[in-house]
Every structure is written in C-alpha cells, then in structure tokens.
Design an enzyme around this catalytic site. Structure first.
Site, PDB file in Angstrom:
ATOM      1  NE  ARG A 234      -4.433  -0.910   0.375  1.00 11.98           N
ATOM      2  CZ  ARG A 234      -4.771  -1.837  -0.526  1.00 11.98           C
ATOM      3  NH1 ARG A 234      -3.989  -2.103  -1.536  1.00 11.98           N
ATOM      4  NH2 ARG A 234      -5.921  -2.479  -0.431  1.00 11.98           N
ATOM      5  CD  GLU A 263      -2.481   3.483  -5.641  1.00 11.61           C
ATOM      6  OE1 GLU A 263      -3.547   2.944  -5.968  1.00 11.61           O
ATOM      7  OE2 GLU A 263      -1.537   2.867  -5.139  1.00 11.61           O
ATOM      8  CG  HIS A 281      -2.838  -0.432  -7.156  1.00  9.44           C
ATOM      9  ND1 HIS A 281      -3.255   0.229  -6.025  1.00  9.44           N
ATOM     10  CD2 HIS A 281      -2.906  -1.758  -6.844  1.00  9.44           C
ATOM     11  CE1 HIS A 281      -3.558  -0.661  -5.077  1.00  9.44           C
ATOM     12  NE2 HIS A 281      -3.350  -1.870  -5.562  1.00  9.44           N
TER      13      HIS A 281
HETATM   14  P1  NAP Z   1      -1.520 -11.070   4.778  1.00 11.27           P
HETATM   15  O1  NAP Z   1      -1.388 -12.522   4.451  1.00 11.27           O
HETATM   16  O2  NAP Z   1      -2.508 -10.652   5.805  1.00 11.27           O
HETATM   17  O3  NAP Z   1      -0.064 -10.550   5.186  1.00 11.27           O
HETATM   18  C1  NAP Z   1       0.157  -9.323   5.784  1.00 11.27           C
HETATM   19  C2  NAP Z   1       1.504  -9.386   6.477  1.00 11.27           C
HETATM   20  O4  NAP Z   1       1.796  -8.091   7.012  1.00 11.27           O
HETATM   21  C3  NAP Z   1       1.574 -10.369   7.639  1.00 11.27           C
HETATM   22  O5  NAP Z   1       2.753 -11.119   7.521  1.00 11.27           O
HETATM   23  C4  NAP Z   1       1.642  -9.486   8.877  1.00 11.27           C
HETATM   24  O6  NAP Z   1       2.387 -10.175   9.870  1.00 11.27           O
HETATM   25  C5  NAP Z   1       2.381  -8.281   8.294  1.00 11.27           C
HETATM   26  N1  NAP Z   1       2.207  -7.071   9.085  1.00 11.27           N
HETATM   27  C6  NAP Z   1       1.061  -6.481   9.477  1.00 11.27           C
HETATM   28  N2  NAP Z   1       1.333  -5.395  10.210  1.00 11.27           N
HETATM   29  C7  NAP Z   1       2.681  -5.292  10.286  1.00 11.27           C
HETATM   30  C8  NAP Z   1       3.565  -4.393  10.916  1.00 11.27           C
HETATM   31  N3  NAP Z   1       3.108  -3.369  11.650  1.00 11.27           N
HETATM   32  N4  NAP Z   1       4.900  -4.579  10.766  1.00 11.27           N
HETATM   33  C9  NAP Z   1       5.364  -5.613  10.033  1.00 11.27           C
HETATM   34  N5  NAP Z   1       4.566  -6.509   9.404  1.00 11.27           N
HETATM   35  C10 NAP Z   1       3.235  -6.356   9.545  1.00 11.27           C
HETATM   36  O7  NAP Z   1      -1.881 -10.242   3.487  1.00 11.27           O
HETATM   37  P2  NAP Z   1      -1.472 -10.519   1.969  1.00 11.27           P
HETATM   38  O8  NAP Z   1      -2.536 -11.281   1.294  1.00 11.27           O
HETATM   39  O9  NAP Z   1      -0.077 -11.028   1.937  1.00 11.27           O
HETATM   40  O10 NAP Z   1      -1.537  -9.019   1.401  1.00 11.27           O
HETATM   41  C11 NAP Z   1      -0.654  -8.032   1.902  1.00 11.27           C
HETATM   42  C12 NAP Z   1      -1.059  -6.669   1.386  1.00 11.27           C
HETATM   43  O11 NAP Z   1      -0.774  -6.554   0.006  1.00 11.27           O
HETATM   44  C13 NAP Z   1      -2.557  -6.360   1.450  1.00 11.27           C
HETATM   45  O12 NAP Z   1      -2.946  -5.931   2.746  1.00 11.27           O
HETATM   46  C14 NAP Z   1      -2.758  -5.297   0.399  1.00 11.27           C
HETATM   47  O13 NAP Z   1      -2.727  -4.015   0.947  1.00 11.27           O
HETATM   48  C15 NAP Z   1      -1.560  -5.504  -0.532  1.00 11.27           C
HETATM   49  N6  NAP Z   1      -1.994  -5.893  -1.890  1.00 11.27           N
HETATM   50  C16 NAP Z   1      -1.567  -5.165  -2.962  1.00 11.27           C
HETATM   51  C17 NAP Z   1      -1.961  -5.517  -4.249  1.00 11.27           C
HETATM   52  C18 NAP Z   1      -1.491  -4.760  -5.470  1.00 11.27           C
HETATM   53  O14 NAP Z   1      -2.210  -4.736  -6.455  1.00 11.27           O
HETATM   54  N7  NAP Z   1      -0.318  -4.160  -5.450  1.00 11.27           N
HETATM   55  C19 NAP Z   1      -2.822  -6.600  -4.434  1.00 11.27           C
HETATM   56  C20 NAP Z   1      -3.233  -7.322  -3.319  1.00 11.27           C
HETATM   57  C21 NAP Z   1      -2.817  -6.962  -2.045  1.00 11.27           C
HETATM   58  P3  NAP Z   1       2.220  -9.865  11.444  1.00 11.27           P
HETATM   59  O15 NAP Z   1       0.753  -9.742  11.696  1.00 11.27           O
HETATM   60  O16 NAP Z   1       2.896 -11.017  12.123  1.00 11.27           O
HETATM   61  O17 NAP Z   1       2.958  -8.584  11.665  1.00 11.27           O
END
Ligand code: NAP
Length: 315
Positions: A234, A263, A281
């Site tokens: 993000r 964005e 994006h």
């Molecule tokens: P996920 O499985 O929930 O993974 C999120 C990760 O972030 C977890 O490992 C969590 O671990 C970590 N995290 C949360 N808060 C944190 C903090 N303060 N410090 C360090 N690590 C932290 O989610 P995902 O499916 O992998 O997706 C991740 C993100 O990618 C989404 O939330 C979305 O915003 C983004 N995304 C972008 C696109 C794009 O088009 N570019 C598409 C899809 C998703 P802990 O809870 O142990 O900290």
C-alpha cells in the site's frame, strides 16, 4: 427468489462477471446507474450489500447511510480503507478476496525488482528513442543472484515473493510482528534492522494505521545508496515525500513502485529519475486473477444471500 439489492462502487472483474452480478442481484452500480449521491438517495435505504474495492473501501459516513447493510464485499485483499469498526457496529460482515491474487502480486514484485536491476524499462526507452544505434548500449545492470531480499510483512504475498526470489538465488530475510515458527529464512526483529541487513526491501505488509509510514526516512537511511525499495503493498506504508527526497539525493539506489500514497496521483519528481520503475497499481491486474477475484466476490454474496457461511470473511 427475490433479488438482493446491492450497491456497487465499481464494476466487477471481466464483463461477464458483472453480468452475473446483474442477473442474480439487484445491482445498483455507481457511474452506470447514477452518481453515488443519486443512488444513496434512491436506494440507500434498501440495499443490504455493498461491493467495493481495496482502494475505494467504505468510510464510516457511507456505511451510516446504508441502514439495512448486512455485508460489505471487497474486490481485493486489503481492507484498510474499510471502516471495520463502523461496519461491525452496524452488524455488517466484511469479505475480501485473499489467496486468489497472491501469485500475481508476488510475480509483479519479482518483475519490478528484475526490471529495476536489469534496466528493462530504461532499455526499452533507449531502444525506442533510437539511442542504441546512436550512442551504443546502456550501462550495466545488477543480477538478483546473491543479493539479500528483505521482505517486510511475510504473509501470503510476502511468502510467495520470498519463494520466487529464493529461486533467483537471493538470500531471504524478513520482518513481521510475529516470527514464523519453522522457517529457514532469517528473522529480523525490526523494520530498521531488516533495512540495514538487506539489499532490496520488498514491502508486502498490510496497510492501515498500524503500518502508516512504517518505511520512513530512518528506514531509507538504513537501506543506503546501494539498496533499493519495492512496494507492492500500500502507498500509505511508505513516506512518499521521504522516498522522493532519498531517491533524488542518491540516498537509496532505486525504487520500483506499484502503489502510491494518493493514487492515481504520482509525484512528478519521480518522472525524470532513471533508477525508478513505476506501475499503476497492477498487482492483481490479469484476466485470470480478476476473474477469480470477481467470482469470489459473487460466491460470498451468494453465500450471504442464501444464508450460508461466508467463504472469506474478514475476522
Ligand atoms: P496477509 O497474508 O494478511 O499478510 C500481511 C503481512 O503483514 C503479515 O505477515 C503481517 O504479519 C504483516 N504485518 C502487518 N502489520 C505489520 C507491521 N506493523 N509490521 C510488520 N509486518 C506487519 O496479506 P497478503 O494477502 O499477503 O496481502 C498483503 C497486502 O498486500 C494487502 O494488505 C494489500 O494491501 C496488498 N496488496 C496489494 C496488491 C497490489 O495490487 N499491489 C494486491 C493485493 C494486495 P504480522 O501480523 O505477524 O505482523
């Protein structure tokens, strides 16, 4: 079966997915059927479901104008733009589309890093401008092999990215708040420690207030002039003003960005930098994945309408 009235803030997936939504539900689509304000006045009192995207989300004011709302279906995985507290207060469940987009977003992280180090975008401009014939080749790039990838947020997308980068011969380091119990990858206990130890910091964590500007001037300084930043998570996670300043001053070696703070606005100060790769994006933007995401939104709405358990409820 009576149709289930829903308000949709954005069309769903490839057009046949939107057609299915229209045929099975009473869908009021913003833009096609009227402005948001017009639709809120016309049907806001009746709709029981809201379809939104990760970027658009659903703010408290919107949720409060939908008194019969039961479910918010997010076409995307990040729900940081949805006011979850207000949704819960209104008794509205929230669903998203995890897993089905993981591989595409992880692929993009790798492609962006490769494009940055192997000067693919710069080379493309060079060839198109006739510079290859006029001036010869572009400078040498860097190989991924042997570099240390620092994954900030090792969730679904972070882990899939790490697996791919490991196959390219990179060493994997990571930080998240709770380390994985059985992992061969090296855990660093803070984002700054990760930035100090890695060559390429790949931001894969969730957005929202907890990670707002997690990558700040301090982290960028810790990365240093030989290191790079990739953000596919993000825009809010990175302090964009500090990033632009670091890039312009040579404080970090480069950046590849799929997401931005405001964005679709992107800082113009990035446009003339040749150590930057910019994407609009597009992490999940393939026909296959958008179809899978749209289908999952539909399946969640069908489950809710039919009184079954939601497939991917956000807890
Ligand atoms: P996920 O499985 O929930 O993974 C999120 C990760 O972030 C977890 O490992 C969590 O671990 C970590 N995290 C949360 N808060 C944190 C903090 N303060 N410090 C360090 N690590 C932290 O989610 P995902 O499916 O992998 O997706 C991740 C993100 O990618 C989404 O939330 C979305 O915003 C983004 N995304 C972008 C696109 C794009 O088009 N570019 C598409 C899809 C998703 P802990 O809870 O142990 O900290």
């Amino acid at each position: 079966m009576s149709k289930f009235p829903l308000l949709s803030l954005s069309p769903l997936g490839p057009s046949d997915i939107q057609e299915q939504l229209d045929s099975e539900f009473e869908c009021h689509l913003v833009g096609r059927d009227g402005s948001l304000e017009e639709l809120l006045e016309r049907v806001g009192g009746q709709v029981t479901a809201l379809v939104t995207t990760g970027g658009r989300g659903a703010e408290a004011e919107l949720i409060e104008r939908l008194p019969k709302l039961q479910v918010i279906a997010c076409y995307g995985v990040g729900v940081d733009a949805i006011d979850l507290v207000t949704a819960a207060r209104h008794g509205a469940a929230v669903t998203n589309t995890p897993d089905v987009l993981t591989d595409d977003v992880a692929d993009l992280a790798v492609f962006l890093l490769g494009a940055l180090h192997r000067l693919i975008v710069r080379g493309d401009s060079w060839v198109r401008a006739g510079e290859w014939a006029r001036s010869g080749g572009i400078p040498l790039g860097r190989c991924l092999r042997g570099r240390r990838a620092g994954i900030l947020g090792l969730g679904r997308i972070g882990e899939a990215t790490a697996q791919r980068l490991e196959a390219f011969g990179m060493e994997i380091l990571y930080h998240k708040r709770s380390p994985l119990p059985d992992s061969n990858w090296s855990y660093l206990d803070s984002p700054v420690a990760l930035a100090e130890q890695c060559d390429d910091l790949i931001v894969c964590c969730s957005g929202g207030s907890a990670t707002h500007h997690l990558v700040d001037e301090k982290i960028l300084n810790a990365l240093g002039p030989e290191s790079t930043l990739v953000n596919i998570a993000r825009g809010s996670v990175v302090d964009e003003t500090a990033l632009v300043a670091a890039l312009r001053a040579g404080g970090i070696g480069g950046a590849a960005l799929d997401v931005f703070e405001n964005e679709p606005e992107v800082p113009e100060a990035l446009f003339d930098l040749d150590n930057v790769v910019l994407a609009p994006h597009i992490g999940s933007a393939t026909w296959e994945t958008r179809r899978a995401m749209g289908t999952l939104v539909l399946d969640n709405l069908r489950a809710h309408r039919d009184g079954r358990k939601l497939l991917t409820a956000v807890e």
